[in-house]
Design a protein around this motif. Sequence first.
Motif, PDB file in Angstrom:
ATOM      1  N   LYS A  11       0.412  -1.209   0.155  1.00 17.00           N
ATOM      2  CA  LYS A  11       0.073  -0.147   0.198  1.00 17.00           C
ATOM      3  C   LYS A  11       1.081   0.564   0.174  1.00 17.00           C
ATOM      4  CE  LYS A  11      -2.028   3.161   1.831  1.00 17.00           C
ATOM      5  NZ  LYS A  11      -1.417   4.653   3.254  1.00 17.00           N
ATOM      6  N   GLY A 214      -8.345   7.941   6.388  1.00 20.53           N
ATOM      7  CA  GLY A 214      -6.872   7.116   6.716  1.00 20.53           C
ATOM      8  C   GLY A 214      -7.348   6.343   5.567  1.00 20.53           C
ATOM      9  N   ASP A 217      -5.188   2.207   4.242  1.00 18.98           N
ATOM     10  CA  ASP A 217      -4.445   0.965   5.089  1.00 18.98           C
ATOM     11  C   ASP A 217      -5.036  -0.310   4.988  1.00 18.98           C
ATOM     12  OD1 ASP A 217      -2.293   3.142   5.719  1.00 18.98           O
ATOM     13  OD2 ASP A 217      -2.361   3.532   7.128  1.00 18.98           O
ATOM     14  N   LYS A 272      -1.309   8.193  13.126  1.00 21.01           N
ATOM     15  CA  LYS A 272      -1.516   8.298  12.006  1.00 21.01           C
ATOM     16  C   LYS A 272      -1.117   7.497  10.943  1.00 21.01           C
ATOM     17  CE  LYS A 272      -2.834  11.831   8.628  1.00 21.01           C
ATOM     18  NZ  LYS A 272      -1.427  12.925   7.494  1.00 21.01           N
TER      19      LYS A 272
HETATM   20 MG    MG Z   1      -2.859   7.010   6.487  1.00 24.41          MG
END
Ligand code: MG
Length: 476
Positions: A11, A214, A217, A272
């Motif tokens: 990723k 986010g 992930d 994060k």
């Molecule tokens: Mg991220």
Amino acid sequence: MSARPNIVVMKFGGTSVEDAVAMHRTAAIVAGRRERGLQPVVVVSAMARVTDQLIAAAAAAGRDDREEALRISAKLRGRHLETAADLVHAVRLVDVLSLLHHDFDALDDLLRGIAAVGELTDRTNDLVVSFGERMSSRMVAEAFIEKGLNGIYVDARTCIITDSHYGKAAPLEAAIEQRLLANVLPLIEAGHTPVMGGFIGSNDKGITTTLGRGGSDYTAALVGGGLHAGAIEIWTDVNGIMTTDPRICPDALRVKAISFEEAAELAYFGAKVLHPATILPAVQKSIPVWVLNSRNASNEGTKITAIAPPCSSPFKSIAAKKKLTIIDIVASRMLMAHGFLKAVFDVFDKYHCAIDMVSTSEVSISVTVDSNEQLPAICDELSKIADVKYEGRKALVCLVGEDIRGHNGIAGRVFSAISHVNVRMISQGASEINMSFMIDEEDVEEAIRSLHKAFFTDPDKTVFDVEALETQTVNA
Ligand code: MG
Ligand code: ADP
Ligand code: ASP
């Protein structure tokens, strides 16, 4: 189900695909894995800052500011076309540009539609933001074709099946596995490098959803889990999971290995570098996860393992979560009355509002929640059963480490390191591996630097990368 040890899910976050140079770097990293005989599946975020801009465009359209929405979209179109021109060879460029124009025309139509209705729903917002990952993954697939990696674009929405909770949809893992085996595995077996966008999915009716900010992930972990991959690699812009956010503390050290449990706790409490839900699909199938730096690919990164390596320091890392609100609920003499706590928590449940920390006294209960626009409504409803006060701009600081257990007097060391900071709520023990407390948002940086100094000046060399301190690349 037998594992497929050669499959590696890689990723790449927004900074790893922010322009043509970054995409080329990404291609070189993937080429390295293929040369080792591995079979990469690549998950990419939108180009850096694109999701924020798409959210701004959708919001502008929602308040009927059509001009502003189209201005943002035109700027994004320019950036994507320019990147494609730097990336793709003349023969395929015409096709790639026309694909991008097609997507941007659709985005503009959508923004005009939102402005005409003057209303932005969560569902439509998801559709707008999905363009970021749809376009970045198309471009990265093209870069991989150029570089001889046999890249092939996969629309993630055909594989990542979710419920219909727009904005933060929950993945349906059995359906995802079935789609991955049908749509992606044959491509890998034919020697392709599939490239898909993270963060986006679709519900059972094919309507676009997203997994929350986010969330790329998370996609990587779902793809790794569904394909029973041998490893999941999260490529980002720092050397791995560090002892704290290197933007706050430039002395932060790379943690060489950290347990799944510790990483999940850190992610949940604000680090994060990993999405909070990322770890679960990987843990369930015992797939190792690595966090690596796409700008410093030879660095070993952080390995996330089932069991934490022994460590002489109590903590592995310090995280902080801002934008929290403390709600004090005072119910004189009623708190312990049967059903009172349930009534309080039912209100939060009704608004899908997660609580981070709770503390109680005889007559009051304090909880912390993410600041959100529903707070006035939540507090209104709570005020039917108690007196309610709330205070925003709070932050939670959380120290994480499995070795807290083996150390005495840790709380004393923590609070004397930050004796100059006003601490509101303290929690230890809900999880045996974290100690957390609430402070004012503006004290966070100072508190973290003081704690880092207190706990990481003499770090355990087997767990922390002490040697790299001078050469660490911190990309602000
Ligand atoms: Mg991220
Ligand atoms: P990506 O776009 O690759 O997903 P993110 O911006 O989501 O990257 O996450 C990487 C950032 O996380 C780093 O640049 C760093 O500032 C921040 N971060 C916060 N806490 C940590 C930590 N403990 N270790 C490493 N990075 C951290
Ligand atoms: N592009 C999405 C975001 O900015 C998802 C991600 O990057 O992980 O939140």
